[in-house]
Design an enzyme around this catalytic site. Structure first.
Site, PDB file in Angstrom:
ATOM      1  N   ASP A  27       4.398   1.223  11.770  1.00  0.00           N
ATOM      2  CA  ASP A  27       3.314  -0.229  10.692  1.00  0.00           C
ATOM      3  C   ASP A  27       3.163  -1.453  11.476  1.00  0.00           C
ATOM      4  OD1 ASP A  27       2.579   2.689   9.569  1.00  0.00           O
ATOM      5  OD2 ASP A  27       2.930   1.938   7.888  1.00  0.00           O
ATOM      6  N   ARG A  33      -4.755  10.561   3.438  1.00  0.00           N
ATOM      7  CA  ARG A  33      -4.510  11.036   3.345  1.00  0.00           C
ATOM      8  C   ARG A  33      -3.208  11.414   2.429  1.00  0.00           C
ATOM      9  NH1 ARG A  33       0.146  13.088   5.948  1.00  0.00           N
ATOM     10  NH2 ARG A  33       0.228  14.634   6.932  1.00  0.00           N
ATOM     11  N   LYS A  75       0.842  -1.239   0.562  1.00  0.00           N
ATOM     12  CA  LYS A  75       0.079   0.042  -0.098  1.00  0.00           C
ATOM     13  C   LYS A  75       0.953   1.358  -0.084  1.00  0.00           C
ATOM     14  CE  LYS A  75      -2.061   1.612   3.696  1.00  0.00           C
ATOM     15  NZ  LYS A  75      -1.250   2.915   4.035  1.00  0.00           N
ATOM     16  N   ASN A  76       1.361   1.325   0.474  1.00  0.00           N
ATOM     17  CA  ASN A  76       2.594   2.683   1.010  1.00  0.00           C
ATOM     18  C   ASN A  76       3.511   2.894  -0.057  1.00  0.00           C
ATOM     19  OD1 ASN A  76       0.994   3.224   3.144  1.00  0.00           O
ATOM     20  ND2 ASN A  76       2.638   2.332   4.658  1.00  0.00           N
ATOM     21  N   ASP A  85      -5.102  12.621  11.899  1.00  0.00           N
ATOM     22  CA  ASP A  85      -5.730  11.620  11.206  1.00  0.00           C
ATOM     23  C   ASP A  85      -5.844  11.489  13.126  1.00  0.00           C
ATOM     24  OD1 ASP A  85      -3.161  10.135  11.390  1.00  0.00           O
ATOM     25  OD2 ASP A  85      -3.375  10.169   9.265  1.00  0.00           O
TER      26      ASP A  85
HETATM   27  N1  EPU Z   1       6.582  14.954   9.367  1.00  0.00           N
HETATM   28  C1  EPU Z   1       6.739  15.764   9.575  1.00  0.00           C
HETATM   29  N2  EPU Z   1       6.504  16.952   8.596  1.00  0.00           N
HETATM   30  C2  EPU Z   1       6.704  16.518   7.432  1.00  0.00           C
HETATM   31  C3  EPU Z   1       6.919  15.661   7.215  1.00  0.00           C
HETATM   32  C4  EPU Z   1       6.744  14.632   8.535  1.00  0.00           C
HETATM   33  O1  EPU Z   1       6.158  15.962  11.081  1.00  0.00           O
HETATM   34  O2  EPU Z   1       7.070  17.206   7.110  1.00  0.00           O
HETATM   35  C5  EPU Z   1       6.709  13.998  10.963  1.00  0.00           C
HETATM   36  C6  EPU Z   1       5.432  13.166  10.712  1.00  0.00           C
HETATM   37  O3  EPU Z   1       3.677  14.488  11.347  1.00  0.00           O
HETATM   38  C7  EPU Z   1       5.679  11.759  11.631  1.00  0.00           C
HETATM   39  C8  EPU Z   1       6.669  11.400  11.332  1.00  0.00           C
HETATM   40  O4  EPU Z   1       7.178  12.716  10.934  1.00  0.00           O
HETATM   41  O5  EPU Z   1       5.172  11.940  12.951  1.00  0.00           O
HETATM   42  C9  EPU Z   1       6.583  10.583   9.974  1.00  0.00           C
HETATM   43  O6  EPU Z   1       6.274  10.395   9.005  1.00  0.00           O
HETATM   44  P1  EPU Z   1       6.702  10.676   7.701  1.00  0.00           P
HETATM   45  O7  EPU Z   1       6.354  11.517   7.163  1.00  0.00           O
HETATM   46  O8  EPU Z   1       7.952  10.094   7.401  1.00  0.00           O
HETATM   47  O9  EPU Z   1       5.585   9.516   7.254  1.00  0.00           O
HETATM   48  P2  EPU Z   1       4.000   9.584   5.897  1.00  0.00           P
HETATM   49  O10 EPU Z   1       5.017   9.262   5.004  1.00  0.00           O
HETATM   50  O11 EPU Z   1       2.911  10.160   6.599  1.00  0.00           O
HETATM   51  C10 EPU Z   1       4.145   6.790   5.661  1.00  0.00           C
HETATM   52  C11 EPU Z   1       3.085   5.793   5.880  1.00  0.00           C
HETATM   53  C12 EPU Z   1       3.015   5.309   7.205  1.00  0.00           C
HETATM   54  C13 EPU Z   1       4.029   5.399   7.978  1.00  0.00           C
HETATM   55  C14 EPU Z   1       5.056   5.778   7.668  1.00  0.00           C
HETATM   56  C15 EPU Z   1       5.903   5.875   8.337  1.00  0.00           C
HETATM   57  C16 EPU Z   1       2.277   5.935   3.606  1.00  0.00           C
HETATM   58  C17 EPU Z   1       1.208   6.378   2.885  1.00  0.00           C
HETATM   59  N3  EPU Z   1       1.876   6.403   4.804  1.00  0.00           N
HETATM   60  O12 EPU Z   1       4.048   8.010   6.366  1.00  0.00           O
HETATM   61  O13 EPU Z   1       1.741   4.213   7.253  1.00  0.00           O
HETATM   62  O14 EPU Z   1       3.824   4.444   9.227  1.00  0.00           O
HETATM   63  O15 EPU Z   1       5.497   6.507   6.361  1.00  0.00           O
HETATM   64  O16 EPU Z   1       6.966   4.737   7.630  1.00  0.00           O
HETATM   65  O17 EPU Z   1       3.407   5.931   2.505  1.00  0.00           O
HETATM   66  C18 EPU Z   1       0.052   2.424   7.667  1.00  0.00           C
HETATM   67  O18 EPU Z   1       0.169   2.083   6.689  1.00  0.00           O
HETATM   68  O19 EPU Z   1      -0.796   3.176   8.946  1.00  0.00           O
HETATM   69  C19 EPU Z   1       1.039   4.315   7.814  1.00  0.00           C
HETATM   70  C20 EPU Z   1       0.208   4.674   9.231  1.00  0.00           C
END
Ligand code: EPU
Length: 433
Positions: free
Chosen positions: A320, A108, A38-39, A132
């Protein structure tokens, strides 16, 4: 007649919800193949926007989030067709550049169209996803990097409005190896003028996957798999045919389920090194883990030992799989400390786990779990995808019947979740409530 039709539509979408009914006690045994991640797939779908023409993605999981991303791409003017686990996406020469709130609020990850739309159209209007159930989810690193590349970005009326007359390569130091920010910058940088360097880039297998796809489209990226990515902008990209990397989180979920139910599962389709730390933790819990090629066998014949975990960006322990590991610890021997470093609200689900009798105390980003010999079935509510998976795993070992509400979260990320578990011997069914 029309009124009855409308009423039926309303009832279908507003009143009929599914729940999962789980009877605990059956060990999971057999073989299970893991679908695409998915990711990764959502970002790969967004990346197709970078080249006009028809791209093809294979090994696509049949999940709700892929349906939402397909709808988003259609609204941008793309043609999206699904045949089995393959989708083709035909991108027009002039895609639209607006991602509306009604879709972004449902998923998201829609934010991942920001980079490619800005690169292709010189503009992107993307609804701000907001927080969220797992945390506040900042976007500052995405926005700061795009500004460094010459874009004007403002946040107005709930939308990020980005504009550029041509992005320029830049050196970006990320405060944190954010998966989403690394992807946004990659997709913006591949056709920017000059060189971009992402320092402290995320190194997740899904990042390697998008880099490989972009290279297949003609992008020039070096340092793939490391924390320094160097991107030299090219004039244009071409469509691609790409196989989505397998879902290590789905594989990890089944591995944990095998240990919790004292079963024996052979999980195929995922490189074991993508799960190195979670598998090591399962061995510490007492499981027998064998791996080779893209297959992992996990066996367990006793009650697990509780195991401490600390979530960190890859190759650290994945957030995750944190709720599923808390579920494992809840029925383990001894006690464990789980530290969550990525999403501050991811412990919310322990209140639901407590309804099954789990003994979990949280303090900030730590959770202390004292293992119980048995959990007892109860109605519980899934608040996000992984919390939902953790609750179902707990239900699989709880005495009696557990009803999991909020399963639309699970459907967003796990393809054929109930059918897969049934095939492995679990007593679980989807019931319309
Ligand atoms: N963050 C910031 N500022 C930013 C970007 C991120 O503060 O500009 C913070 C976020 O708030 C969070 C942390 O950094 O606290 C990690 O965020 P990251 O950007 O790494 O995660 P993401 O891209 O939002 C993806 C996955 C998540 C997974 C995380 C970490 C997708 C759609 N989502 O999220 O998946 O937990 O990377 O590996 O790819 C899930 O599948 O259940 C899920 C939440």
């Amino acid at each position: 007649m029309q009124t009855i039709g409308s009423l039926q539509f309303w009832l279908t979408y507003h009143c009929v919800v599914s729940v999962f009914r789980v009877e605990g006690g059956a060990p999971l045994t057999g073989a299970v193949a893991v679908p695409g991640a998915k990711n990764s797939v959502l970002k790969l779908m967004a990346a197709t926007l970078l080249a006009p023409g028809t791209s093809e993605l294979m090994n696509v999981p049949d999940i709700e989030d892929v349906a939402i991303m397909s709808e988003l791409l259609r609204r941008l003017g793309c043609e999206v067709n699904h045949v089995g686990s393959t989708i083709t996406i035909t991108v027009p020469h002039r895609p639209d550049h607006r991602a509306d709130y009604d879709l972004v609020r449902r998923m998201r990850a829609s934010i991942c169209v920001l980079g490619p739309l800005l690169a292709r159209c010189g503009a992107a209007d993307v609804a701000v996803p907001g927080g969220d159930n797992i945390g506040s989810r900042g976007l500052d690193m995405h926005v700061d990097a795009l500004r460094k590349m010459g874009a004007h970005v403002k946040n107005e009326h709930g939308y990020l409005l980005a504009e550029s007359e041509g992005l320029a390569g830049a050196q970006v130091f990320l405060d944190f190896p954010s998966v989403g920010a690394t992807e946004t910058i990659l997709m913006a940088a591949v056709t920017a003028t000059g060189e971009s360097i992402i320092e402290n880039a995320a190194r997740e297998p899904e990042i390697i996957d998008i880099c490989m796809m972009l290279v297949g489209m003609g992008a020039d990226i070096s340092g793939i798999g490391s924390s320094t990515l160097i991107i030299t902008g090219v004039n244009s990209l071409k469509p691609v045919s790409h196989r989505v990397v397998s879902d290590r989180i789905v594989a990890g979920t089944w591995a944990i389920a095998a240990v919790m139910t004292q079963g024996d599962l052979t999980i195929s389709g995922v490189p074991p090194q993508y799960l190195a730390l979670p598998l090591e933790k399962l061995q510490t819990a007492g499981a027998l883990v064998e791996s080779g090629g893209d297959t992992i066998r996990v066996r367990m014949n006793e009650r697990a030992q509780c195991v401490d975990i600390v979530t960190l960006p890859y190759p650290g322990f994945p957030t995750d799989l944190q709720p599923q590991f808390i579920a494992l610890n809840a029925i383990g021997q001894g006690a464990a400390l789980v530290t969550e470093n990525l999403f501050e609200a991811r412990f919310r689900f322990v209140q639901e786990l407590a309804r099954l009798g789990a003994d979990v105390r949280t303090d900030g980003h730590h959770a202390l779990i004292r293992g119980r010999e048995a959990l007892s079935g109860a109605p519980v509510e899934a608040t996000d995808i992984r919390a939902g998976a953790g609750l179902v795993l707990a239900g699989l070992v709880a005495q009696g019947s557990t009803t999991v509400y909020g399963v639309s979260h699970i459907d967003r990320g796990y393809a054929e979740f109930v059918e897969t578990l049934q095939g492995l011997g679990a007593k679980i069914e989807r019931v319309e409530a």
